[in-house]
Design a protein around this motif. Sequence first.
Motif, mmCIF file in Angstrom:
data_model
loop_
_atom_site.group_PDB
_atom_site.id
_atom_site.type_symbol
_atom_site.label_atom_id
_atom_site.label_comp_id
_atom_site.label_asym_id
_atom_site.label_seq_id
_atom_site.Cartn_x
_atom_site.Cartn_y
_atom_site.Cartn_z
ATOM 1 N N GLN A 278 0.867 -1.177 0.000
ATOM 2 C CA GLN A 278 0.000 0.000 0.000
ATOM 3 C C GLN A 278 0.904 1.227 0.000
ATOM 4 N N TYR A 279 0.696 2.130 -0.977
ATOM 5 C CA TYR A 279 1.635 3.240 -1.113
ATOM 6 C C TYR A 279 1.458 4.289 -0.018
ATOM 7 N N THR A 280 2.577 4.855 0.362
ATOM 8 C CA THR A 280 2.600 5.974 1.296
ATOM 9 C C THR A 280 3.033 7.221 0.528
ATOM 10 N N GLY A 281 3.077 8.340 1.213
ATOM 11 C CA GLY A 281 3.469 9.575 0.550
ATOM 12 C C GLY A 281 4.895 9.527 0.045
ATOM 13 N N GLY A 282 5.181 10.337 -0.942
ATOM 14 C CA GLY A 282 6.526 10.377 -1.499
ATOM 15 C C GLY A 282 6.607 11.407 -2.599
ATOM 16 N N TRP A 283 7.683 11.313 -3.370
ATOM 17 C CA TRP A 283 7.904 12.246 -4.471
ATOM 18 C C TRP A 283 7.735 11.503 -5.790
ATOM 19 N N GLN A 284 6.978 12.109 -6.687
ATOM 20 C CA GLN A 284 6.736 11.480 -7.978
ATOM 21 C C GLN A 284 6.568 12.571 -9.028
ATOM 22 N N LEU B 234 -3.747 6.458 2.596
ATOM 23 C CA LEU B 234 -4.549 6.724 3.784
ATOM 24 C C LEU B 234 -4.763 8.226 4.017
ATOM 25 N N GLU B 235 -4.017 9.065 3.292
ATOM 26 C CA GLU B 235 -4.232 10.512 3.386
ATOM 27 C C GLU B 235 -5.201 11.007 2.315
ATOM 28 N N GLU B 236 -5.580 10.151 1.390
ATOM 29 C CA GLU B 236 -6.481 10.559 0.318
ATOM 30 C C GLU B 236 -7.926 10.416 0.771
ATOM 31 N N GLY B 237 -8.771 11.281 0.271
ATOM 32 C CA GLY B 237 -10.159 11.316 0.710
ATOM 33 C C GLY B 237 -10.912 10.026 0.426
#
Length: 512
Positions: A312-318, A327-330
Amino acid sequence: MTAPSKQRNPLRDPRDKRLPRIAGPSGLVIFGVTGDLSRKKLMPAIYDLANRGLLPPGFALVGFARRDWADQDFMQVVHDAVKEHARTPFRQTVWDQLAEGIRFVQGTFDDDSAFDSLAATIADLDRDRGTGGNHAFYLSVPPSAFTTVVNQLKRAGLASGENPSQWRRVVIEKPFGHDLASAKQLNKTVNAVFPEESVFRIDHYLGKETVQNILALRFANQLYEPIWNANYVDHVQITMAEDIGLGGRAGYYDGIGAARDVIQNHLLQLLALIAMEEPVSFKPSDLRTEKVKVLSATRPALPLAETTARGQYTGGWQGGQKVPGLLEEGGFSKDSTTETYAAITAEVNTRRWAGVPFYLRTGKRLGRRVTEVAVVFKRAPHLPFDDTATEELGQNALVVRVQPDEGVTIRFGSKVPGNTMEVRDVTMDFGYGHAFTESSPEAYERLLLDVLLGEPSLFPKNDEVELSWEILDPVLRHWAGAGAPEKYKAGTWGPASADAMMARTGRHWRRP
């Protein structure tokens, strides 16, 4: 004596030199016309077919939705979608003729009067447009609405024509259930209203030119057949990677996950095309027979704790910008266990493929957007090249690129210029954009035309759907009892467990 002149279709694009199949009198009803799929894919595809002269002059398009629209309002929606997303140039003459057959019916799926109005609209089109009683119903709706819609079509007398020469067909978008039991129930419900030959389950990947080219690559060339087996192939990797996240799609994706969304349909269908035997002919029944044989022989490799991975992806740079984690997305709960990355190892237990692992992976927020099938061959048994470092010479591979850069690449070893016998990997590349002057039709163009023609080759049958769930269900049950998915940073190529899954057998994932 002069030959009689052939009647020219005024809507045929004069630049289209192919001899295409043309649909007969017919109409299409779209349920869910307000969604992105309809606006970005279906409506533009219908226009592009008309622009290429592949639809009958009296073709009819009916939209069904809750919006308080008149025919003219819906016509404007279609017009705007076509102008923004169509593949072929906008031609006013084509649009004017297509617009004459556009209608809209307002209502909800449980509204009997709305379906009665739909029946009256279709009767009017048969009389005024000459659609001949031939209509396809496209269900671009949530799976939970399938049963309601097909039963309403039956109640309103729309599921069958007035005589045997008329046809009615239903088109269903994935997902086809969420496990084997629900897939069987869905097939039972749909087949109680529409016979199996009238059910078209859309898998848009099968409409892509490069996917169909797998069949041409394998069966039109003698070059590959002698080595297309376990004697020469080390393993096969099938990858569908996306660089986008899931913002705004929680309602569809949460609880579904990457494996149900992609592996059960797209990737297992690609596996079947790669592993199938040559069909007796390319008739739909013969193609499907060989695909079913492959899926019947396919099982997930054991033990599942070592042969599968999920993340499951977490925040990062892309792409040079910071992006949020799932989990931070609405719409996603903070304890969601929905996987955005899934990888499985499959075994095809046939004489041709016994012992060859098929690695299937898919994910969101990965390094780049790419779909490819890589057939990786065994290493040469002996390398008499003293000047060649082992790490410089990999394994031969044939890679079919499905998107975005459609084509085929062959990787092989070649001598480096110089006075030593040094060998390194090089590639030979075929690209659709360089080899052919005409552009490939969009997948939905091909599939919608096949629906109107009653050509089912590219549509999975119910037994294909159920066999695919039989393969995936054990993996899903294992994951359900294994806690939360492993985290991976956006912009990378997935969780560490996916690399470990390959490393256990001395292999590694290709970097597309």
